[in-house]
Design an enzyme around this catalytic site. Structure first.
Site, short mmCIF file in Angstrom:
data_model
loop_
_atom_site.label_atom_id
_atom_site.label_comp_id
_atom_site.label_asym_id
_atom_site.label_seq_id
_atom_site.Cartn_x
_atom_site.Cartn_y
_atom_site.Cartn_z
N GLU A 111 10.32 -5.74 -4.45
CA GLU A 111 9.19 -6.46 -3.85
C GLU A 111 9.49 -7.96 -3.80
OE1 GLU A 111 6.23 -6.02 -2.30
OE2 GLU A 111 5.95 -8.20 -2.40
N SER A 151 0.84 -1.20 0.00
CA SER A 151 0.00 0.00 0.00
C SER A 151 0.87 1.24 0.00
CB SER A 151 -0.90 0.02 1.24
OG SER A 151 -1.79 -1.06 1.20
N ALA A 152 1.84 1.30 0.89
CA ALA A 152 2.68 2.50 0.99
C ALA A 152 3.75 2.54 -0.10
CB ALA A 152 3.34 2.54 2.37
N HIS A 169 -5.34 -5.71 10.81
CA HIS A 169 -4.91 -4.31 10.89
C HIS A 169 -3.70 -4.13 11.80
CE1 HIS A 169 -9.39 -3.16 9.95
NE2 HIS A 169 -8.73 -3.54 8.87
C1 LIG Z 1 -6.87 -9.93 4.24
C2 LIG Z 1 -6.76 -8.45 4.54
C3 LIG Z 1 -7.91 -7.67 4.51
C4 LIG Z 1 -7.83 -6.31 4.80
N1 LIG Z 1 -8.92 -5.53 4.59
C5 LIG Z 1 -8.81 -4.19 4.68
C6 LIG Z 1 -9.86 -3.34 4.28
O1 LIG Z 1 -10.90 -3.77 3.79
N2 LIG Z 1 -9.69 -2.00 4.40
C7 LIG Z 1 -8.54 -1.48 4.93
O2 LIG Z 1 -8.47 -0.26 5.07
N3 LIG Z 1 -7.52 -2.26 5.31
C8 LIG Z 1 -7.61 -3.59 5.15
N4 LIG Z 1 -6.54 -4.38 5.44
C9 LIG Z 1 -5.32 -3.76 5.98
C10 LIG Z 1 -4.53 -2.96 4.95
O3 LIG Z 1 -4.57 -3.58 3.69
C11 LIG Z 1 -3.10 -2.77 5.45
O4 LIG Z 1 -3.12 -2.06 6.68
C12 LIG Z 1 -2.21 -2.01 4.49
O5 LIG Z 1 -2.24 -2.60 3.22
C13 LIG Z 1 -0.79 -1.96 5.03
O6 LIG Z 1 0.04 -1.31 4.10
P1 LIG Z 1 1.61 -1.40 4.22
O7 LIG Z 1 2.17 -0.63 3.08
O8 LIG Z 1 2.02 -1.02 5.60
O9 LIG Z 1 1.98 -2.95 4.09
P2 LIG Z 1 1.70 -3.97 2.89
O10 LIG Z 1 0.66 -3.45 1.98
O11 LIG Z 1 1.49 -5.29 3.52
O12 LIG Z 1 3.05 -3.95 2.05
C14 LIG Z 1 4.28 -4.51 2.47
C15 LIG Z 1 4.97 -5.03 1.20
O13 LIG Z 1 6.32 -5.27 1.49
C16 LIG Z 1 6.70 -6.51 0.90
N5 LIG Z 1 7.87 -6.99 1.63
C17 LIG Z 1 7.92 -7.42 2.91
N6 LIG Z 1 9.19 -7.71 3.25
C18 LIG Z 1 9.96 -7.44 2.15
C19 LIG Z 1 11.35 -7.53 1.88
N7 LIG Z 1 12.25 -7.95 2.80
N8 LIG Z 1 11.79 -7.17 0.63
C20 LIG Z 1 10.92 -6.73 -0.32
N9 LIG Z 1 9.58 -6.65 -0.10
C21 LIG Z 1 9.13 -6.99 1.12
C22 LIG Z 1 5.45 -7.37 1.04
O14 LIG Z 1 5.47 -8.47 0.18
C23 LIG Z 1 4.37 -6.35 0.71
O15 LIG Z 1 4.13 -6.28 -0.66
C24 LIG Z 1 -6.58 -5.75 5.17
C25 LIG Z 1 -5.43 -6.53 5.18
C26 LIG Z 1 -5.50 -7.87 4.86
C27 LIG Z 1 -4.24 -8.70 4.85
#
Ligand SMILES: Cc1cc2nc3c(=O)[nH]c(=O)nc-3n(C[C@H](O)[C@H](O)[C@H](O)COP(=O)(O)OP(=O)(O)OC[C@H]3O[C@@H](n4cnc5c(N)ncnc54)[C@H](O)[C@@H]3O)c2cc1C
Length: 543
Positions: free
Chosen positions: A39, A18-19, A473
């Site tokens: 990724e 997401s971020a 979450h």
């Molecule tokens: C099943 C599910 C349902 C959800 N439903 C909702 C919803 O309906 N509405 C809502 O608001 N939120 C929802 N959420 C929560 C929301 O999606 C997350 O809070 C948000 O996506 C987090 O964003 P992020 O960028 O922190 O992490 P993420 O989006 O998880 O991104 C992290 C990325 O880093 C990658 N990564 C990790 N380690 C490494 C590494 N060492 N090297 C390279 N890449 C790496 C991962 O593969 C991933 O692609 C849900 C989450 C899930 C799992």
């Protein structure tokens, strides 16, 4: 084997979730900046990622999901909780329920008050709006023209309309928009979708940017370590198609690997609690005891009301003809139940009147199952979960090995705190009051989960513990702040390490009162803005 050189970049973003997709897109808008996005997961080229109901094929599937499991959770009777996290371009935004919810204004004002200048509601609202392409047009709270499409759900259920009526009968007003700062009420969730298809950050932000010559995107390229020299991050090691590789960094390394991945990577790179790092033979570059601590998550007390009648997802899934028609309706019209991902109806309420603002959220749907992987129940239902929005229980993410491929230990301590237990009991009773309202009487609802004879605190809590499920979450493991456990400052710079930031959901000091995707995207919008402003400031200082 010494890693092979993979060029030099101004910014390396680790994790295309997401971020990360937002950051890569925003930073590469400046054609003079060379940006690398790494990724672990593969490309998002699987049709089920983009069809909202396809999330049920993505969860628990190593093609798209990390498939974590927690340590035995003491508050859940020692049960290990399976935890989904996106492992694919778009990260969790490619497998989530698509609910678009920002939380409450007071959440961000609390961040501001606890030592995070620039993070109050009035500071963050412009960044929510910057991302947005809101189907109803712009106003004081919504934006248009941004990469993230936000639409109303395309499918409503009569039984959920009646549930909404029942909630109003017990004092929870009907509202149409949870995203104006105060979310108290009941309504359908807005969704990150475009015409019935998922709008992940990979689709919304990254895809339009991917042709840029200054942006390199590598999938199936897990980062294994950030190289620190002296007190600065200088390079990133990863496993590419050609084996171990290293990218040099002129500007900054931005860690966006999520609430479990970001602290794991910092710990592997020698940034974290010194004793933990030494236990695994990792040289300590910077002792930061908060890396991996402060883990918080929303955990749902599950409920299932068995109905005597009604058109529900269960009844359609259990009828082969209706099931086929749902598919046809989706593929011809992009309408119908297959446009639903997360439970479509939600409510934000106070679990008891003494709570100053809504402290629980329920999600309601018309599908139910005994546990993930089992089929739908053979009867109509209203089902879902209700969670404490601001739990007090805290857990951790800790490496178990210096080997990056070994998953870290995850423990959330769900329902360990006594107030969390009180809120869980009160919230189940709140749902029972709603189910008892006259608007639902025609369905003759019966308590199926928790069973109706479970009324005393002890018995009810035991049921909640036995069936509770994560709302997905998790946040807080690289928290922003000024105290000794803070990992990043309010500009998201890792404390004591130059050229290194964390920008994702892990920086939240406390959970927001709602779903966490929109806040993660907002954090990245604001993070990108701060990175670019800091760059301009340092360039003009040099000039
Ligand atoms: C099943 C599910 C349902 C959800 N439903 C909702 C919803 O309906 N509405 C809502 O608001 N939120 C929802 N959420 C929560 C929301 O999606 C997350 O809070 C948000 O996506 C987090 O964003 P992020 O960028 O922190 O992490 P993420 O989006 O998880 O991104 C992290 C990325 O880093 C990658 N990564 C990790 N380690 C490494 C590494 N060492 N090297 C390279 N890449 C790496 C991962 O593969 C991933 O692609 C849900 C989450 C899930 C799992």
């Amino acid at each position: 084997m010494e890693p092979r050189a993979f060029g030099s970049f101004d910014y390396v973003v680790i994790g295309a979730g997401s971020a990360g997709c937002v950051l890569a897109s925003r930073l590469s808008e400046d054609p003079t900046l060379r940006v690398l996005l790494l990724e672990t997961g593969g490309p998002d080229d699987w049709h089920w990622i983009h069809i909202p109901a396809g999330l049920f094929y993505s969860l628990g599937n190593p093609r798209t999901d990390w498939c974590y499991t927690t340590e035995p959770e003491p508050g859940l009777g020692g049960r290990k909780m399976p935890i989904a996290r996106g492992r694919v371009l778009g990260g969790s935004s490619s497998i989530n329920g698509m609910a678009y919810v920002r939380g409450q204004a007071a959440d961000y004002d609390d961040w501001l008050r606890t030592g995070n200048p620039g993070w109050g509601w009035s500071d963050v609202l412009p960044y929510f709006m910057k991302s947005e392409d809101y189907a109803h047009g712009s106003d004081a709270f919504h934006g248009v023209g941004g990469p993230l499409r936000v639409e109303e759900p395309r499918m409503r259920w009569t039984v959920l309309d009646d549930l909404r009526e029942a909630a109003a009968q017990v004092g929870l007003p009907k509202i149409d928009d949870f995203n104006r700062g105060d979310n108290e009420g009941c309504g359908y969730l807005q969704l990150t979708q475009r015409r019935g298809r998922r709008c992940s950050t990979a689709r919304g932000f990254l895809r339009p940017a991917q042709h840029r010559p200054n942006l390199t995107v590598l999938t199936r390229a897990p980062t294994t370590r950030i190289r620190i020299e002296g007190d600065r991050a200088v390079a990133v090691e990863f496993l590419g198609a050609a084996g171990p590789q290293v990218a040099q960094v002129q500007g900054e390394v931005i860690v966006s690997a999520g609430t479990y991945g970001s602290p794991q990577l910092l710990q592997l790179s020698g940034i974290g609690p010194a004793a933990l790092l030494r236990e695994h033979g990792i040289a300590v570059h910077r002792e930061l005891p908060g890396v991996g601590e402060n883990l918080q998550d929303h955990v749902n007390a599950r409920f299932i009301q068995r109905l005597a009648s009604g058109d529900t997802m269960n009844t359609r899934l259990n009828n082969p003809l209706k099931k086929m028609l749902m598919g046809i309706e989706y593929f011809l019209l992009r309408q119908g139940p297959m446009t639903n991902g997360a439970p479509p109806l939600s409510g934000f309420a106070k679990s008891d009147p003494s709570r100053g603002r809504p402290n629980v959220q329920f999600h309601a749907t018309t599908a139910s199952y005994e546990s993930l992987g089992t089929g739908p129940h053979p009867f109509p239902v209203i089902a879902g979960g209700i969670c404490n929005l601001r739990p007090r229980s805290r857990g951790f993410v800790r490496i178990q090995s210096a080997d990056p491929s070994v998953y870290p230990a995850l423990l959330h301590n769900y329902l360990v705190d006594e107030d969390d237990q009180r809120v869980a009991l009160d919230s189940v009773r709140l749902m029972r009051r709603i189910f008892g309202a006259s608007a639902l009487a025609g369905y003759e609802p019966q308590d199926y989960m928790p069973p109706g004879d479970c009324t005393a605190d002890e018995a009810l809590l035991a049921q909640i513990r036995a069936k509770a499920w994560t709302a997905f979450h998790p946040v807080g493991t690289c928290k922003m702040g000024r105290d000794a456990m803070a990992v990043v400052d309010e500009r998201l710079r890792v404390r004591g390490v130059a050229q290194l930031r964390v920008v994702d959901a892990s920086i939240m000091p406390t959970l927001v009162s709602g779903n966490t995707n929109a806040p993660a995207i907002m954090i990245a919008e604001k993070g990108a803005d701060m990175i670019l402003k800091d760059r301009r400031a340092s360039m003009s200082a040099v000039a």
